[in-house]
Design a protein around this motif. Sequence first.
Motif, PDB file in Angstrom:
ATOM      1  N   TYR A 120       0.936  -1.397   0.018  1.00  0.00           N
ATOM      2  CA  TYR A 120      -0.038  -0.079  -0.140  1.00  0.00           C
ATOM      3  C   TYR A 120       0.917   1.429  -0.002  1.00  0.00           C
ATOM      4  O   TYR A 120       0.374   2.378  -0.461  1.00  0.00           O
ATOM      5  CB  TYR A 120      -0.999  -0.033   1.398  1.00  0.00           C
ATOM      6  N   LEU A 121       1.918   1.224   0.372  1.00  0.00           N
ATOM      7  CA  LEU A 121       2.872   2.529   0.311  1.00  0.00           C
ATOM      8  C   LEU A 121       3.264   2.877  -0.821  1.00  0.00           C
ATOM      9  O   LEU A 121       3.330   4.144  -1.216  1.00  0.00           O
ATOM     10  CB  LEU A 121       4.410   1.918   0.790  1.00  0.00           C
ATOM     11  N   TYR A 122       3.117   2.168  -2.190  1.00  0.00           N
ATOM     12  CA  TYR A 122       3.181   2.682  -3.308  1.00  0.00           C
ATOM     13  C   TYR A 122       2.026   3.807  -3.710  1.00  0.00           C
ATOM     14  O   TYR A 122       2.077   4.336  -4.839  1.00  0.00           O
ATOM     15  CB  TYR A 122       3.152   1.410  -4.527  1.00  0.00           C
ATOM     16  N   GLU A 123       1.024   4.030  -2.927  1.00  0.00           N
ATOM     17  CA  GLU A 123      -0.028   5.033  -3.073  1.00  0.00           C
ATOM     18  C   GLU A 123       0.819   6.321  -3.089  1.00  0.00           C
ATOM     19  O   GLU A 123       0.276   7.462  -3.566  1.00  0.00           O
ATOM     20  CB  GLU A 123      -0.948   4.904  -2.319  1.00  0.00           C
ATOM     21  N   TYR A 124       1.884   6.425  -2.314  1.00  0.00           N
ATOM     22  CA  TYR A 124       2.622   7.596  -1.795  1.00  0.00           C
ATOM     23  C   TYR A 124       3.670   8.203  -2.953  1.00  0.00           C
ATOM     24  O   TYR A 124       4.145   7.045  -3.771  1.00  0.00           O
ATOM     25  CB  TYR A 124       3.039   7.717  -0.623  1.00  0.00           C
ATOM     26  N   ASN A 125       4.089   9.425  -2.898  1.00  0.00           N
ATOM     27  CA  ASN A 125       4.984   9.762  -3.914  1.00  0.00           C
ATOM     28  C   ASN A 125       6.460   9.287  -3.549  1.00  0.00           C
ATOM     29  O   ASN A 125       6.457   8.878  -2.287  1.00  0.00           O
ATOM     30  CB  ASN A 125       5.208  11.300  -4.251  1.00  0.00           C
ATOM     31  N   GLU A 126       7.598   9.227  -4.042  1.00  0.00           N
ATOM     32  CA  GLU A 126       8.830   8.657  -3.870  1.00  0.00           C
ATOM     33  C   GLU A 126       9.242   9.063  -2.427  1.00  0.00           C
ATOM     34  O   GLU A 126       9.488   8.115  -1.484  1.00  0.00           O
ATOM     35  CB  GLU A 126       9.849   8.910  -4.895  1.00  0.00           C
ATOM     36  N   MET A 127       9.250  10.295  -2.361  1.00  0.00           N
ATOM     37  CA  MET A 127       9.970  10.905  -0.944  1.00  0.00           C
ATOM     38  C   MET A 127       9.054  10.399   0.168  1.00  0.00           C
ATOM     39  O   MET A 127       9.590   9.859   1.284  1.00  0.00           O
ATOM     40  CB  MET A 127      10.316  12.236  -0.933  1.00  0.00           C
ATOM     41  N   ALA A 128       7.625  10.647   0.008  1.00  0.00           N
ATOM     42  CA  ALA A 128       6.827  10.150   1.237  1.00  0.00           C
ATOM     43  C   ALA A 128       6.919   8.690   1.410  1.00  0.00           C
ATOM     44  O   ALA A 128       6.822   8.190   2.449  1.00  0.00           O
ATOM     45  CB  ALA A 128       5.377  10.658   0.675  1.00  0.00           C
ATOM     46  N   ARG A 129       7.084   7.746   0.354  1.00  0.00           N
ATOM     47  CA  ARG A 129       7.113   6.407   0.370  1.00  0.00           C
ATOM     48  C   ARG A 129       8.530   6.107   1.131  1.00  0.00           C
ATOM     49  O   ARG A 129       8.250   5.300   1.971  1.00  0.00           O
ATOM     50  CB  ARG A 129       7.202   5.728  -0.713  1.00  0.00           C
ATOM     51  N   LEU A 159      10.163   4.850   8.640  1.00  0.00           N
ATOM     52  CA  LEU A 159       9.774   4.706   9.990  1.00  0.00           C
ATOM     53  C   LEU A 159       9.345   3.294  10.005  1.00  0.00           C
ATOM     54  O   LEU A 159       9.358   2.748  11.424  1.00  0.00           O
ATOM     55  CB  LEU A 159       8.241   5.214   9.705  1.00  0.00           C
ATOM     56  N   LEU A 160       9.055   2.394   8.910  1.00  0.00           N
ATOM     57  CA  LEU A 160       8.696   0.990   9.310  1.00  0.00           C
ATOM     58  C   LEU A 160       9.754   0.291   9.842  1.00  0.00           C
ATOM     59  O   LEU A 160       9.842  -0.436  10.697  1.00  0.00           O
ATOM     60  CB  LEU A 160       8.393   0.357   8.127  1.00  0.00           C
ATOM     61  N   ASP A 161      11.243   0.621   9.348  1.00  0.00           N
ATOM     62  CA  ASP A 161      12.228   0.089   9.884  1.00  0.00           C
ATOM     63  C   ASP A 161      12.640   0.439  11.390  1.00  0.00           C
ATOM     64  O   ASP A 161      13.255  -0.395  12.180  1.00  0.00           O
ATOM     65  CB  ASP A 161      13.563   0.585   9.014  1.00  0.00           C
ATOM     66  N   LYS A 162      12.297   1.744  11.612  1.00  0.00           N
ATOM     67  CA  LYS A 162      12.551   2.110  12.939  1.00  0.00           C
ATOM     68  C   LYS A 162      11.691   1.516  13.906  1.00  0.00           C
ATOM     69  O   LYS A 162      12.052   1.101  15.093  1.00  0.00           O
ATOM     70  CB  LYS A 162      12.344   3.682  12.993  1.00  0.00           C
ATOM     71  N   MET A 210      10.311  19.887   8.709  1.00  0.00           N
ATOM     72  CA  MET A 210       9.294  20.598   7.776  1.00  0.00           C
ATOM     73  C   MET A 210       9.467  20.358   6.365  1.00  0.00           C
ATOM     74  O   MET A 210       8.419  20.288   5.703  1.00  0.00           O
ATOM     75  CB  MET A 210       9.681  22.258   7.818  1.00  0.00           C
ATOM     76  N   ARG A 211      10.555  20.126   5.762  1.00  0.00           N
ATOM     77  CA  ARG A 211      10.440  19.619   4.212  1.00  0.00           C
ATOM     78  C   ARG A 211       9.943  18.267   4.121  1.00  0.00           C
ATOM     79  O   ARG A 211       9.252  17.851   3.201  1.00  0.00           O
ATOM     80  CB  ARG A 211      11.918  19.654   3.876  1.00  0.00           C
ATOM     81  N   ILE A 212      10.183  17.335   5.100  1.00  0.00           N
ATOM     82  CA  ILE A 212       9.625  16.056   5.186  1.00  0.00           C
ATOM     83  C   ILE A 212       8.051  16.076   5.073  1.00  0.00           C
ATOM     84  O   ILE A 212       7.325  15.445   4.330  1.00  0.00           O
ATOM     85  CB  ILE A 212       9.921  15.097   6.233  1.00  0.00           C
ATOM     86  N   VAL A 213       7.336  16.929   6.173  1.00  0.00           N
ATOM     87  CA  VAL A 213       5.949  16.994   6.179  1.00  0.00           C
ATOM     88  C   VAL A 213       5.558  17.611   4.756  1.00  0.00           C
ATOM     89  O   VAL A 213       4.131  17.340   4.412  1.00  0.00           O
ATOM     90  CB  VAL A 213       5.591  18.265   7.403  1.00  0.00           C
TER      91      VAL A 213
END
Length: 776
Positions: free
Chosen positions: A705-714, A720-723, A750-753
Amino acid sequence: MNEEDTKLKLITPAVEKAGWDKMRQMFCEYSYTDGEIIVRGKMTTRGKRKKVDYLLMHQRDVPIAVIEAKDTQHTVGAGMQQGIGYAVDLRVPFVYSSNGKGFLEHDMMTGAERELPMDRFPSPDELWARYSRQDGLTDEGEEIVEAPYYHDYGSLTPRYYQRNAVNETIRAIAHGQRRILLVMATGTGKTFTAFQLVHRLRESRTVRKVLYLADRNVLVDQTITGDFKPLEKVTTKVKGRTLDSAYEVYFSLYQQLVGEDGEEIFRAFDPSFFDLVIVDECHRGSAKADSAWRKILEYFSGAIQIGMTATPKETEEVSNIDYFGEPVYTYSLKQGIEDGFLAPYKVIRPKLDIDVYGWRPAKGQLDDNGEPIEDRVYSITDFDRNIVVKERTETVAAKITEFLKGTDRYAKTIVFCVDIDHAERMRQALVNCNRDITKDHPTYVMRITGDSAEGKAQLDNFMDPDEKYPTIVTTSKLLTTGVNCKTCKVIVLDNLFGEQGMTEFKQIIGRGTRIKEDYGKLYFTILDFRNASRLFADPAFDGEPVQIYEPPEEDSIVPPDEPDGQEPEETPSDFNSEGDGESDDTNDDRVKYYVHGVPVTVVSERVEYYSDDGGLVTESLKDYTRRNILGQYDSLDHFLKAWNEEDRKQAIINALRDEGVFLDALREESGQEQMSDFDLICHIAYDQKPLTRSERANNVEKRGYLYEYNEMARRVLDTLLDKYANSNLVDLADTHILDLEEFQEFGSPMRIVKAFGGKKKYLEAVHELERELYSA
């Protein structure tokens, strides 16, 4: 309005308008307990503190009302039952419940309730006048009750139960009562309570001359230099036959005033010299009607007399209640533990084969001294009293050492033995078990008994938290009372308690109940080798004192001046002139056999914990955890609903921890280091098949389901999953995580968000990730 707004905008202004001083008389969010310490394994946590929304004081020191607030959606009386519970604890006469639209008043003295509008809350003077009138206080009585506590920079603030004890005693005196009994568990501050009593009675000029009686030097010295230090200029300690009438507060040993050979030195004072006599540990010498020590109290019978004890003496022959009357206030060990002011305990009960099955000598066997041993089966009650088995002492010492090595070699430990002879043999056995320490530090193990000047010289070092040695002390009677060792973590019971042993047992348990958090002392362990912990199940252990002594008919009482010739049970000769001796059973005529060469082994061991009802329970950490989780969430559906609706998962974990759910300890014990808190809860409480954190993370990735997001967001969500998979991370939505090193490649938080379309979209994505992680 919510409850906080109701208090801030409606209730507080109404109370202030009625004349209550916010700084001196109105205490908001008043916590009056510390929260019970819960122990399982080596883990501890504290439960919730008891807290009242408002505590109102008359002047500064006398609690007179509590207010329990609710939000505006509740009825005016919704908080009343809760408030009454607080009022019972705090001994408060008036209770109020409010929702910001009005007040409901409950008068604890009459039982009546009435509703009041918000602008008619009673003023301080109005409430005090009602209390004084209903309690029947005279003008003189009011002056006594209103006398202030001792307040000075750095001085302790009385805990709620200490204030209860002082206020109830002062109130009894204001009503003319002359003999008063206070029952307070060991470690709850009886001497501090006594100091506040003396201060307030002196402030009201009710008393001027005070006599404080004890029967041990250590009790007197600790009191003078400790809690009573503010009165040092008017304080003296009676020594020898010198009596200086210039002082106002006198400390004395019973035996000091009785004197040797019936000198009765106390008669050098006029019978009316003292206005107040305080009797510390009144369950001992003064409890027996024909005791020589009781003569002191009878001589100063015109004074107010206050008896203080943790263990009131109530037998068929002896009674504190018969002399002092029913206690005006009782604060028990159970209450102290539940409030978090006293340390709870866990009990380890090793059983030795010789204790379980007994030992019988061979026919015609001689002991080590060549004495023929009486042919019978010797049991646990005989060992070290009638017969000494060398290997039994060595096995006990080895077990004590094994426990300390597995926990803390330098945990302050008291080993209670049958008598002085046993204490010395136990000292030797412990020295031999700890030669790696004793070769360099010979005071690591010491015997502290009444006949050992060298041992008694080490008592202060043992009690000093900053002194490492002695660490282990052996004793028989001397350390049962008067030892304020806050860091004592281990109590070893290898002594005997007969039918009248409950008082001594309570006193011994009291040696471990003090808390010293900065030294890691939150609970203590009892190693019980004699099945003494059976006494915890006795209702008399922590119940209210009940008078069972029946005084003789008046015409059969022997007049004080005409003794009947019988020797009293306790006499000054039981102690040396300084009151530091102990009555040990070592000089009687009984025969004691000494043998060796008897194999002794530990055949079983049971660990028991202090339970909610004050008893002992044998319960595994797993069972205990399951029971507490089910107490909060009675079904899997209930838990899953709460978990999925809570944005901060850690809040649920913290709430469970407050109820004694030790997930970290359980994870360590079960070897399930890779199991998340969520899976551990589901597995332990609801028998669900657990998944490791890595398995849950892999399942999410497989679903794609992660492929629903753009590359950076994914990539951020993947990180986060690894963490999550490699740590015990609970709240993925905590934006502080984005400051961690793993996320620096993506730029600032801020850039991540922004890569998600803003903070709101980012949090939605993270919550969706959590739902995927915890889905079936």
